[in-house]
Design an enzyme around this catalytic site. Structure first.
Site, PDB file in Angstrom:
ATOM      1  N   ARG A 225       0.859  -1.189   0.000  1.00 21.51           N
ATOM      2  CA  ARG A 225       0.000   0.000   0.000  1.00 21.51           C
ATOM      3  C   ARG A 225       0.896   1.241   0.000  1.00 21.51           C
ATOM      4  NH1 ARG A 225      -3.480  -2.529  -1.795  1.00 21.51           N
ATOM      5  NH2 ARG A 225      -5.557  -2.949  -0.975  1.00 21.51           N
ATOM      6  N   HIS A 273      -1.820   0.640  -9.757  1.00 17.98           N
ATOM      7  CA  HIS A 273      -2.448  -0.352  -8.867  1.00 17.98           C
ATOM      8  C   HIS A 273      -3.017  -1.534  -9.675  1.00 17.98           C
ATOM      9  CE1 HIS A 273      -4.490  -0.915  -4.706  1.00 17.98           C
ATOM     10  NE2 HIS A 273      -4.340  -2.077  -5.300  1.00 17.98           N
TER      11      HIS A 273
HETATM   12  P1  NDP Z   1      -2.075 -11.719   4.247  1.00  8.27           P
HETATM   13  O1  NDP Z   1      -2.965 -11.231   5.338  1.00  8.27           O
HETATM   14  O2  NDP Z   1      -2.224 -13.122   3.770  1.00  8.27           O
HETATM   15  O3  NDP Z   1      -0.542 -11.529   4.671  1.00  8.27           O
HETATM   16  C1  NDP Z   1      -0.086 -10.391   5.314  1.00  8.27           C
HETATM   17  C2  NDP Z   1       1.358 -10.627   5.731  1.00  8.27           C
HETATM   18  O4  NDP Z   1       1.861  -9.412   6.284  1.00  8.27           O
HETATM   19  C3  NDP Z   1       1.484 -11.695   6.808  1.00  8.27           C
HETATM   20  O5  NDP Z   1       2.660 -12.447   6.622  1.00  8.27           O
HETATM   21  C4  NDP Z   1       1.578 -10.859   8.077  1.00  8.27           C
HETATM   22  O6  NDP Z   1       2.249 -11.498   9.153  1.00  8.27           O
HETATM   23  C5  NDP Z   1       2.383  -9.695   7.578  1.00  8.27           C
HETATM   24  N1  NDP Z   1       2.227  -8.541   8.468  1.00  8.27           N
HETATM   25  C6  NDP Z   1       1.110  -7.836   8.761  1.00  8.27           C
HETATM   26  N2  NDP Z   1       1.368  -6.879   9.654  1.00  8.27           N
HETATM   27  C7  NDP Z   1       2.684  -6.972   9.939  1.00  8.27           C
HETATM   28  C8  NDP Z   1       3.543  -6.281  10.813  1.00  8.27           C
HETATM   29  N3  NDP Z   1       3.114  -5.273  11.579  1.00  8.27           N
HETATM   30  N4  NDP Z   1       4.834  -6.665  10.882  1.00  8.27           N
HETATM   31  C9  NDP Z   1       5.292  -7.696  10.129  1.00  8.27           C
HETATM   32  N5  NDP Z   1       4.522  -8.416   9.266  1.00  8.27           N
HETATM   33  C10 NDP Z   1       3.228  -8.045   9.183  1.00  8.27           C
HETATM   34  O7  NDP Z   1      -2.247 -10.704   3.030  1.00  8.27           O
HETATM   35  P2  NDP Z   1      -1.997 -10.959   1.477  1.00  8.27           P
HETATM   36  O8  NDP Z   1      -0.678 -11.584   1.301  1.00  8.27           O
HETATM   37  O9  NDP Z   1      -3.169 -11.635   0.859  1.00  8.27           O
HETATM   38  O10 NDP Z   1      -2.011  -9.448   0.925  1.00  8.27           O
HETATM   39  C11 NDP Z   1      -1.066  -8.512   1.396  1.00  8.27           C
HETATM   40  C12 NDP Z   1      -1.362  -7.123   0.876  1.00  8.27           C
HETATM   41  O11 NDP Z   1      -1.036  -7.021  -0.502  1.00  8.27           O
HETATM   42  C13 NDP Z   1      -2.825  -6.673   0.921  1.00  8.27           C
HETATM   43  O12 NDP Z   1      -3.227  -6.306   2.224  1.00  8.27           O
HETATM   44  C14 NDP Z   1      -2.806  -5.493  -0.023  1.00  8.27           C
HETATM   45  O13 NDP Z   1      -2.415  -4.326   0.684  1.00  8.27           O
HETATM   46  C15 NDP Z   1      -1.714  -5.861  -1.024  1.00  8.27           C
HETATM   47  N6  NDP Z   1      -2.275  -6.181  -2.331  1.00  8.27           N
HETATM   48  C16 NDP Z   1      -1.924  -5.406  -3.408  1.00  8.27           C
HETATM   49  C17 NDP Z   1      -2.412  -5.677  -4.655  1.00  8.27           C
HETATM   50  C18 NDP Z   1      -1.993  -4.846  -5.811  1.00  8.27           C
HETATM   51  O14 NDP Z   1      -2.525  -5.038  -6.911  1.00  8.27           O
HETATM   52  N7  NDP Z   1      -1.039  -3.943  -5.644  1.00  8.27           N
HETATM   53  C19 NDP Z   1      -3.328  -6.796  -4.905  1.00  8.27           C
HETATM   54  C20 NDP Z   1      -3.628  -7.547  -3.733  1.00  8.27           C
HETATM   55  C21 NDP Z   1      -3.119  -7.245  -2.498  1.00  8.27           C
HETATM   56  P3  NDP Z   1       1.710 -12.886   9.775  1.00  8.27           P
HETATM   57  O15 NDP Z   1       2.130 -13.935   8.755  1.00  8.27           O
HETATM   58  O16 NDP Z   1       2.441 -13.012  11.037  1.00  8.27           O
HETATM   59  O17 NDP Z   1       0.225 -12.753   9.905  1.00  8.27           O
HETATM   60  C1  OXD Z   2      -5.745  -5.041  -3.391  1.00 11.95           C
HETATM   61  C2  OXD Z   2      -6.332  -5.802  -4.453  1.00 11.95           C
HETATM   62  O1  OXD Z   2      -5.970  -5.358  -2.230  1.00 11.95           O
HETATM   63  O2  OXD Z   2      -6.378  -5.276  -5.586  1.00 11.95           O
HETATM   64  O3  OXD Z   2      -5.008  -4.110  -3.708  1.00 11.95           O
HETATM   65  O4  OXD Z   2      -6.735  -6.947  -4.232  1.00 11.95           O
END
Ligand code: NDP
Ligand code: OXD
Length: 314
Positions: A225, A273
């Protein structure tokens, strides 16, 4: 008959309505704000600024985020305390992110950013070729997306570390967590990939001190993000030469405003995005499966890891 409503000021409803009409003809579909009696709505598909819709619908059984991220729902987290919020977990979405990450990691690894700069100056100069095993990639976030990207990079031979909030184990990946783990990952990462959710803990995480903690000449790939990156700090690290390049898919303000310094920066590559675009067809199937589980076995039957826990913020 259950009622499903769609609410998003940015996403066109057409493809979603088509998918649901084809795959679940018994669901009645409505589009916010023309939903008739809001109390009749059972399920809401929400993306970006759907707070008014959520506040207006008192009988929701579940809210589905139309993407993997749920930061767009944070302002209504209190209202959603008793309603399951489910985010999309879809192979097509995951594949898209992995392609984006692999593309940029390979590009930085093979100096494509520097060759582009040389081309602009009509310079013919060979740069050293490093083996992937000697290229250290750090991934922030080892969730659904970070894990898949990490495995793909390991398969290509890269030296991969990853960071998460809680300890993780992934074959071939140096898994780190906590503050000390972040420091270690940043110290090593020649290419840093951010796939974190936006929470109070991750907002502004990529600031000057942390970017300066990366090795000289490092590159950044941000598909998490935009608000996780302090934009002015990135610019000064690129301009000082400490960082060599950045591939950015997400921004503090989207669409990126005209005239923003990122647009013309020679070391920044921008995509709007689109690292992965949610696929309505495959995502509809996922949502319908979760609705089925909810109806037959209740909230605990929803797929683990996709129900939002507002205490941790994702
Ligand atoms: P998940 O919830 O599966 O994974 C999130 C990961 O981030 C986990 O490993 C989590 O740790 C870690 N995390 C969260 N908070 C912290 C912290 N404070 N310190 C360290 N690690 C942390 O999410 P996804 O993998 O499905 O998606 C991740 C992000 O990708 C979405 O929230 C979104 O913002 C972004 N995204 C972007 C897209 C784009 O097109 N640009 C498309 C889709 C998603 P833990 O394993 O311990 O829970
Ligand atoms: C996001 C998505 O979370 O596109 O950014 O899924």
């Amino acid at each position: 008959m259950s009622v499903l409503a769609f609410a998003s000021p940015t996403e066109p409803p057409g493809p979603w309505l088509d998918s649901f009409a084809r795959l679940a003809p018994r669901l009645e579909l409505r589009v916010w704000p023309d939903v008739g009696e809001p109390a009749e709505v059972d399920y809401l598909l929400a993306w970006n600024a759907a707070a008014d819709a959520i506040r207006a619908m008192p009988n929701l059984k579940a809210v589905f985020s139309l993407g993997a991220g749920v930061d767009h729902l944070q302002e209504v987290a209190a209202e959603l305390a008793c309603i399951p919020v489910v985010r999309i977990k879809d192979q097509a979405l995951t594949e898209g992110i992995t392609e984006y990450v692999v593309y940029h990691v390979l590009g930085f690894h093979r100096h494509m950013h520097r060759y582009r700069a040389q081309q602009r100056e009509q310079v013919w100069r060979e740069l050293p070729q490093t083996r992937p095993g000697d290229r250290r990639v750090g991934i922030l976030g080892l969730g659904v997306l970070g894990q898949d990207a990490a495995r793909a990079l390991v398969a290509l031979g890269f030296d991969v570390s990853g960071w998460s909030r809680t300890p993780r184990q992934i074959e071939g990946v140096r898994c780190l967590h906590g503050d000390a783990g972040l420091d270690q990952l940043l110290r090593d990462a020649q290419i840093l990939v951010c796939l974190l959710p936006l929470t109070e803990q991750t907002r502004g995480l990529l600031n000057r001190a942390r970017l300066e903690g990366l090795p000289e000449g490092a590159c950044l790939v941000n598909a998490g993000r935009g608000a996780q990156l302090v934009e002015a700090d990135l610019i000064s690290c690129l301009d000082s030469g400490h960082l060599e390049g950045a591939a950015l898919d997400v921004f503090a303000r989207e669409p990126l405003p005209p005239g923003h310094v990122f647009w013309d920066h020679p070391k920044i590559q921008i995509t709007p995005h689109v690292a992965s675009i949610t696929n309505p067809d495959t995502s509809t199937r996922y949502i319908l499966e979760q609705i089925e589980r909810l109806n037959t076995a209740g909230v605990t039957a929803l797929e683990a890891g996709t129900v939002v826990d507002w205490h941790r913020g994702y």
